[in-house]
Design an enzyme around this catalytic site. Structure first.
Site, PDB file in Angstrom:
ATOM      1  N   ASP A  44       1.758  -1.766  -4.464  1.00 33.41           N
ATOM      2  CA  ASP A  44       0.548  -1.321  -4.552  1.00 33.41           C
ATOM      3  C   ASP A  44      -0.230  -2.085  -5.594  1.00 33.41           C
ATOM      4  OD1 ASP A  44      -1.921   0.579  -4.342  1.00 33.41           O
ATOM      5  OD2 ASP A  44      -0.559   1.715  -2.931  1.00 33.41           O
ATOM      6  N   ARG A  65      -1.750  -0.836  -8.234  1.00 34.30           N
ATOM      7  CA  ARG A  65      -1.111  -0.279  -9.612  1.00 34.30           C
ATOM      8  C   ARG A  65       0.102   0.429  -9.654  1.00 34.30           C
ATOM      9  NH1 ARG A  65      -5.817   1.820  -8.328  1.00 34.30           N
ATOM     10  NH2 ARG A  65      -7.050  -0.103  -8.980  1.00 34.30           N
ATOM     11  N   TYR A 117     -14.419   0.553  10.585  1.00 34.07           N
ATOM     12  CA  TYR A 117     -12.940   1.159  10.561  1.00 34.07           C
ATOM     13  C   TYR A 117     -12.375   0.678  11.892  1.00 34.07           C
ATOM     14  CZ  TYR A 117      -8.695   3.736   9.822  1.00 34.07           C
ATOM     15  OH  TYR A 117      -7.345   4.201   9.944  1.00 34.07           O
ATOM     16  N   GLY A 136      -0.031   5.317  -1.369  1.00 36.79           N
ATOM     17  CA  GLY A 136      -1.122   6.180  -0.359  1.00 36.79           C
ATOM     18  C   GLY A 136      -0.224   7.284   0.275  1.00 36.79           C
ATOM     19  N   GLN A 137      -1.213   7.884   1.193  1.00 34.48           N
ATOM     20  CA  GLN A 137      -0.725   9.144   1.946  1.00 34.48           C
ATOM     21  C   GLN A 137       0.705   9.063   2.673  1.00 34.48           C
ATOM     22  OE1 GLN A 137      -2.960  10.837   5.064  1.00 34.48           O
ATOM     23  NE2 GLN A 137      -2.174  12.759   4.859  1.00 34.48           N
ATOM     24  N   GLY A 183       0.891  -1.299  -0.007  1.00 37.53           N
ATOM     25  CA  GLY A 183      -0.045  -0.084   0.041  1.00 37.53           C
ATOM     26  C   GLY A 183       1.036   1.336  -0.010  1.00 37.53           C
ATOM     27  N   LYS A 240      -9.618  -1.754  13.438  1.00 37.84           N
ATOM     28  CA  LYS A 240      -8.178  -1.652  14.080  1.00 37.84           C
ATOM     29  C   LYS A 240      -8.425  -2.180  15.314  1.00 37.84           C
ATOM     30  CE  LYS A 240      -6.272   0.875  10.715  1.00 37.84           C
ATOM     31  NZ  LYS A 240      -5.332   0.506  10.027  1.00 37.84           N
TER      32      LYS A 240
HETATM   33  P1  NAD Z   1      -4.202   5.479   1.935  1.00 37.38           P
HETATM   34  O1  NAD Z   1      -5.545   5.252   1.593  1.00 37.38           O
HETATM   35  O2  NAD Z   1      -3.737   6.704   1.614  1.00 37.38           O
HETATM   36  O3  NAD Z   1      -3.158   4.590   1.102  1.00 37.38           O
HETATM   37  C1  NAD Z   1      -3.491   3.129   1.059  1.00 37.38           C
HETATM   38  C2  NAD Z   1      -3.028   2.501  -0.054  1.00 37.38           C
HETATM   39  O4  NAD Z   1      -3.104   1.141  -0.043  1.00 37.38           O
HETATM   40  C3  NAD Z   1      -3.497   3.066  -1.290  1.00 37.38           C
HETATM   41  O5  NAD Z   1      -2.424   3.548  -2.274  1.00 37.38           O
HETATM   42  C4  NAD Z   1      -4.256   2.052  -2.125  1.00 37.38           C
HETATM   43  O6  NAD Z   1      -3.926   1.831  -3.451  1.00 37.38           O
HETATM   44  C5  NAD Z   1      -3.419   0.698  -1.387  1.00 37.38           C
HETATM   45  N1  NAD Z   1      -4.227  -0.342  -1.332  1.00 37.38           N
HETATM   46  C6  NAD Z   1      -5.728  -0.489  -1.191  1.00 37.38           C
HETATM   47  N2  NAD Z   1      -6.078  -1.589  -1.056  1.00 37.38           N
HETATM   48  C7  NAD Z   1      -4.815  -2.544  -1.646  1.00 37.38           C
HETATM   49  C8  NAD Z   1      -4.934  -4.105  -1.766  1.00 37.38           C
HETATM   50  N3  NAD Z   1      -5.687  -4.810  -1.791  1.00 37.38           N
HETATM   51  N4  NAD Z   1      -3.374  -4.309  -1.939  1.00 37.38           N
HETATM   52  C9  NAD Z   1      -2.536  -3.379  -1.976  1.00 37.38           C
HETATM   53  N5  NAD Z   1      -2.688  -2.078  -1.873  1.00 37.38           N
HETATM   54  C10 NAD Z   1      -3.718  -1.716  -1.690  1.00 37.38           C
HETATM   55  O7  NAD Z   1      -3.950   5.131   3.292  1.00 37.38           O
HETATM   56  P2  NAD Z   1      -2.920   6.086   4.368  1.00 37.38           P
HETATM   57  O8  NAD Z   1      -3.402   7.012   4.988  1.00 37.38           O
HETATM   58  O9  NAD Z   1      -1.715   5.901   3.558  1.00 37.38           O
HETATM   59  O10 NAD Z   1      -3.205   5.003   5.558  1.00 37.38           O
HETATM   60  C11 NAD Z   1      -2.090   3.682   5.754  1.00 37.38           C
HETATM   61  C12 NAD Z   1      -2.532   3.034   7.052  1.00 37.38           C
HETATM   62  O11 NAD Z   1      -2.314   3.898   8.213  1.00 37.38           O
HETATM   63  C13 NAD Z   1      -3.621   2.604   7.002  1.00 37.38           C
HETATM   64  O12 NAD Z   1      -3.902   1.347   7.619  1.00 37.38           O
HETATM   65  C14 NAD Z   1      -4.553   3.528   8.066  1.00 37.38           C
HETATM   66  O13 NAD Z   1      -5.706   2.784   8.438  1.00 37.38           O
HETATM   67  C15 NAD Z   1      -3.530   3.989   8.788  1.00 37.38           C
HETATM   68  N6  NAD Z   1      -3.639   5.340   9.297  1.00 37.38           N
HETATM   69  C16 NAD Z   1      -3.576   6.418   8.525  1.00 37.38           C
HETATM   70  C17 NAD Z   1      -3.987   7.568   9.137  1.00 37.38           C
HETATM   71  C18 NAD Z   1      -3.968   8.912   8.501  1.00 37.38           C
HETATM   72  O14 NAD Z   1      -4.365   9.920   8.931  1.00 37.38           O
HETATM   73  N7  NAD Z   1      -3.730   8.699   7.126  1.00 37.38           N
HETATM   74  C19 NAD Z   1      -4.485   7.515  10.566  1.00 37.38           C
HETATM   75  C20 NAD Z   1      -4.596   6.515  11.102  1.00 37.38           C
HETATM   76  C21 NAD Z   1      -4.163   5.306  10.720  1.00 37.38           C
HETATM   77  N1  SER Z   2      -7.046   9.732   9.507  1.00 37.54           N
HETATM   78  C1  SER Z   2      -7.689   8.524   9.542  1.00 37.54           C
HETATM   79  C2  SER Z   2      -9.121   8.511   9.110  1.00 37.54           C
HETATM   80  O1  SER Z   2      -9.662   9.599   9.305  1.00 37.54           O
HETATM   81  C3  SER Z   2      -7.729   8.032  11.112  1.00 37.54           C
HETATM   82  O2  SER Z   2      -7.613   6.627  11.211  1.00 37.54           O
HETATM   83  O3  SER Z   2      -9.859   7.583   8.565  1.00 37.54           O
END
Ligand code: NAD
Ligand code: SER
Length: 318
Positions: free
Chosen positions: A36, A38, A143, A13-14, A10, A147
């Protein structure tokens, strides 16, 4: 010691976009495999990339064997707002991916696994101010439920199979290099882009909805410090509370107005993300992370705003 081969699942992503670049600086580009669903438009940093759907178990095993993977960062998930739109798929993706990685950690003897949890593990019955590490946890979003179960599963695999899994309950993450992907805290990234571009932002959360947040450089530092800590210092194998800044939409807007005086903020009448935000803490007590592996945040709201605006402005004028 043999070189670590790190697989980030993944990675586009962000968090992944920035974490891969950081890990490549530390471990060397060829030792960090991004993956990821793609190929991304831009990799952000050079190094190996694999197209990988984490729900395709055989493909995951193939990638692990091909690169001799020794560590996995599992970032693929549906975030809070996206997960509410398809709760069955959210459960499938968020839980099956974790099982796959934890089982592979046993089979392939991974040295470490990183899996992020979230402030979403807390719910409406949790004390909302300075929420402690150990408290009532009754999440009411799918969600948050994934978690919370994920945290229990990580601790179970650590206790039963000695899998060295480490985790942080990330607050909302804010950064300028990558876009957020379907969460409730996404407004706090969008607002900076809108302030510079349109000088106007219609916020989907109400003015006084205070939530815990963390600036991306702090989040990356927290992740890398936890993964780098000696195993005996990592006393919590569910997930660590980690805090940075807490603010409301009104407070961040007022802070931005100090640098963009003609910026105007409006608030949407109703949005399903409001109920999610209302069930989460306003601020977090992270004393266990501070005591166990020396965590401390560096950016407050004003330092983050300055850095976000400077970097976004530069990106626009390039
Ligand atoms: P995001 O949605 O920006 O990125 C997730 C990535 O996973 C995407 O690029 C997506 O294409 C990829 N993905 C989705 N399905 C997939 C699959 N089947 N196989 C492979 N890749 C796949 O999420 P993020 O913000 O980067 O978050 C990453 C992790 O951190 C997650 O577990 C999220 O719950 C956790 N998290 C994020 C935040 C936040 O504020 N960004 C806060 C708390 C927890
Ligand atoms: N930033 C995340 C969300 O809003 C927290 O896990 O889903």
């Amino acid at each position: 010691m043999a070189t670590e081969k790190i697989l980030v699942v993944g990675s586009s992503g962000q968090i992944g976009t920035e974490l891969v670049a950081e890990l490549r600086t530390i471990f060397g580009a060829s030792n960090v495999i991004a993956s990821d669903l793609r190929e991304p438009f831009s990799h952000g940093s050079d190094g190996p990339f694999e197209v990988l759907d984490i729900l395709d178990h055989n493909r995951f095993t193939e990638v692990v064997k091909k690169h001799g993977v020794t560590q996995v960062y599992l970032l693929a998930a549906l975030l809070s707002a996206s997960a509410e739109k398809d709760h069955h798929f959210a459960w499938k993706l968020n839980m099956e991916s974790l099982y796959t990685v934890l089982d592979a950690a046993i089979d392939f003897k991974f040295s470490k696994v990183f899996w992020p949890s979230s402030i979403a593990v807390f719910g409406p019955t949790t004390p909302r101010d300075l929420t402690p590490q150990y408290t009532v946890m009754e999440p009411n979003t799918i969600y948050g439920i994934t978690k919370q179960v994920g945290e229990r599963l990580c601790e179970y695999y650590y206790n039963k199979f000695k899998v060295d899994v480490r985790s942080i309950r990330y607050p909302g993450l804010i950064g300028w290099k990558s876009a957020p992907g379907g969460g409730t805290t996404d407004y706090a990234v969008h607002i900076y882009h809108a302030a510079l571009k349109e000088k106007y932002y219609n916020c989907f959360l109400s003015a006084n909805t205070k939530l815990p947040m963390l600036y991306m450089p702090d989040a990356l530092r927290a992740t890398i410090s936890l993964m780098d800590a000696p195993a005996e210092k990592v006393k919590i194998r569910g997930s660590y509370n980690v805090a940075g800044i807490s603010f409301s939409p009104k407070e961040i807007a007022e802070n931005i107005q100090q640098y963009v005086p003609d910026f105007k903020m409006a608030y949407a009448d109703s949005d399903p993300r409001q109920a999610i935000a209302d069930s989460w803490p306003r601020s977090i007590n992270d004393s266990e992370a501070r005591a166990d592996w020396g965590w401390h945040h560096k950016y407050d709201l004003d330092a983050m705003t300055k850095d976000m605006l400077e970097n976004l402005q530069e990106a626009v004028t390039k």
